[in-house]
Design an enzyme around this catalytic site. Structure first.
Site, mmCIF file in Angstrom:
data_model
loop_
_atom_site.group_PDB
_atom_site.id
_atom_site.type_symbol
_atom_site.label_atom_id
_atom_site.label_comp_id
_atom_site.label_asym_id
_atom_site.label_seq_id
_atom_site.Cartn_x
_atom_site.Cartn_y
_atom_site.Cartn_z
ATOM 1 N N ASP A 187 -6.408 -6.757 4.454
ATOM 2 C CA ASP A 187 -7.733 -6.216 3.532
ATOM 3 C C ASP A 187 -8.626 -7.322 3.237
ATOM 4 O O ASP A 187 -9.918 -7.265 3.384
ATOM 5 C CB ASP A 187 -7.289 -5.390 2.480
ATOM 6 C CG ASP A 187 -7.963 -4.505 1.611
ATOM 7 O OD1 ASP A 187 -9.339 -4.610 2.016
ATOM 8 O OD2 ASP A 187 -7.583 -4.241 0.688
ATOM 9 N N TYR B 99 0.830 -1.308 -0.066
ATOM 10 C CA TYR B 99 0.083 -0.051 0.118
ATOM 11 C C TYR B 99 0.803 1.196 0.013
ATOM 12 O O TYR B 99 0.189 2.360 -0.052
ATOM 13 C CB TYR B 99 -0.909 -0.058 1.126
ATOM 14 C CG TYR B 99 -2.020 -1.003 1.039
ATOM 15 C CD1 TYR B 99 -1.786 -2.331 0.908
ATOM 16 C CD2 TYR B 99 -3.347 -0.571 0.841
ATOM 17 C CE1 TYR B 99 -2.803 -3.370 0.797
ATOM 18 C CE2 TYR B 99 -4.339 -1.727 0.720
ATOM 19 C CZ TYR B 99 -3.835 -3.111 0.601
ATOM 20 O OH TYR B 99 -5.032 -3.850 0.442
ATOM 21 N N ASP C 206 -2.855 -18.771 2.275
ATOM 22 C CA ASP C 206 -4.037 -19.502 1.604
ATOM 23 C C ASP C 206 -4.646 -20.568 2.352
ATOM 24 O O ASP C 206 -5.893 -20.568 2.242
ATOM 25 C CB ASP C 206 -3.248 -20.194 0.272
ATOM 26 C CG ASP C 206 -2.050 -20.543 0.194
ATOM 27 O OD1 ASP C 206 -1.389 -20.168 1.429
ATOM 28 O OD2 ASP C 206 -1.273 -21.164 -0.553
ATOM 29 N N LYS D 140 2.823 -15.250 4.464
ATOM 30 C CA LYS D 140 3.233 -16.111 3.183
ATOM 31 C C LYS D 140 4.764 -16.175 3.101
ATOM 32 O O LYS D 140 5.451 -15.794 2.079
ATOM 33 C CB LYS D 140 2.672 -15.490 1.909
ATOM 34 C CG LYS D 140 2.768 -16.297 0.586
ATOM 35 C CD LYS D 140 2.037 -17.473 0.545
ATOM 36 C CE LYS D 140 2.013 -18.550 -0.731
ATOM 37 N NZ LYS D 140 1.032 -19.481 -0.832
HETATM 38 MG MG MG Z 1 -10.699 -3.543 1.898
#
Ligand code: MG
Ligand code: NAI
Length: 323
Positions: free
Chosen positions: A219, A115, A195, A162
């Site tokens: 998110d 981000y 995952d 991950k």
């Molecule tokens: Mg969102």
């Protein structure tokens, strides 16, 4: 008298923030609202007002996909260093889902990861994006999650990553969380790959308690978890920094239903209750949560996403009557 910045946002934002404002005002708690839209003329004010008031309630703001300006949401979070994105996910009696008794909270790191917005075309036909993870930011979000767990009697923190692929960046986040966990021996600590976590959450969500993760996974998991308890209409959130906080729903501007007056305002109303908690108005916050639950359990006045036919306004009035 509190001063709070209210950013209605766009899409369903003005409809649902108006509902939250009405419910909060109906508790009798005195709030002076500085209402600012994020239109160009007020953009500068939108960025400065939260600084004066230290607290804001915010509706969603549409971000163009694939082009145009950077997300105003992300800019607000980074300008004010709101490093904790706290997202409680709780089953709501009366809302039919495959699961009962979900009660978890997501701690999403809110200032870095991909981000940061560092993206470029390396050469025609080849784009690159940078993922930034620092020990500093990882440590403070991990500490916040464990402190929260300790304070609220939570039994377990699950860090989601991950690090099998992103050995350095996710590896650093995981290693830092592990180090922080040592100071909290009474709280169970586990890690899981993103995952697998998605699969676990849609099959055995009751296994999870506090979820600690990076910005992007947080998110995505937030929307997934909202789905577990009935949809985006039910998921509130807080963006919290050192001495400032912005409260908003997990959902976006919902252009498909905007302007129709049918959006479910529960998520932003519950975000408003989180705001009252933050201001120290615990009783007001609790009254709002109880009124929302009572309204939904009553099953008479429900918005379309809950299987009813009530408008946003009718639902809001029912909540106010139940305060
Ligand atoms: Mg969102
Ligand atoms: P969205 O969350 O706006 O909508 C996803 C689906 O959930 C839609 O079908 C919508 O109708 C439904 N939904 C969302 N909130 C609802 C509510 N309160 N009541 C009933 N149904 C509801 O996600 P989408 O469509 O991907 O994003 C739309 C825009 O919102 C994008 O520009 C995105 O960037 C922005 N956005 C802004 C956020 C913010 O301001 N914090 C957060 C997420 C997205």
């Amino acid at each position: 008298m509190y001063r709070v910045t209210l950013i209605p946002g766009d899409g369903i934002g003005p409809e649902v923030t108006e509902a939250a404002k009405r419910v909060i005002d109906s508790t009798g708690i005195q709030i002076h609202w500085d209402i600012l839209d994020a239109s160009e003329a007020l953009l500068k004010e939108t960025f400065n007002s939260p600084e004066r008031n230290r607290v804001a309630l915010k509706g969603p703001i549409t971000t163009p996909v694939g082009k145009g300006f950077r997300s105003i949401n992300v800019m607000l979070r980074s300008k004010y260093d709101l490093y904790i994105n706290l997202r409680p996910i709780i089953s709501i009696p009366g809302i039919k889902t495959p699961f009962d008794g979900i009660d978890l909270v997501i701690f999403r790191e809110n200032t870095e990861d991909i981000y940061c917005g560092i993206e470029y075309m390396k050469e025609p036909g080849k784009a690159e994006a940078i993922k930034t993870i620092t020990e500093y930011a990882s440590e403070r979000i991990a500490r916040s999650a464990f402190e929260y767990a300790a304070k609220h009697g939570r039994r377990k923190v699950t860090v989601v990553h991950k690090a099998n692929i992103l050995k350095m960046s996710d590896g650093l986040f995981l290693e830092t969380a592990g180090r922080v966990s040592k100071a909290y021996p009474m709280i169970e600590f586990e890690d899981i790959i993103i995952d697998n976590m998605c699969m676990q959450l849609v099959t055995k969500p009751e296994r999870y308690d506090v979820i600690l993760t990076m910005n992007l996974y947080g998110d995505i998991l937030s929307d997934l978890c909202a789905g577990l308890v009935g949809g985006l209409g039910f998921a509130p959130s807080a963006n919290i920094g050192k001495d400032m906080a912005i409260f908003e729903a997990v959902h976006g501007s919902a252009p498909d239903i905007a302007g129709k007056g049918i959006a479910n305002p529960t998520a932003i109303i519950l975000s408003g209750a989180m705001m009252l908690d933050y201001l120290g108005e615990k009783q007001g916050a609790e009254r709002i949560r109880k009124a929302v639950l009572k309204t939904i359990e009553g099953q008479r006045v429900l918005t379309a996403d809950m299987g009813g036919t009530a408008a946003t306004k009718e639902f809001t009035e029912a909540v106010i009557n139940n305060l």
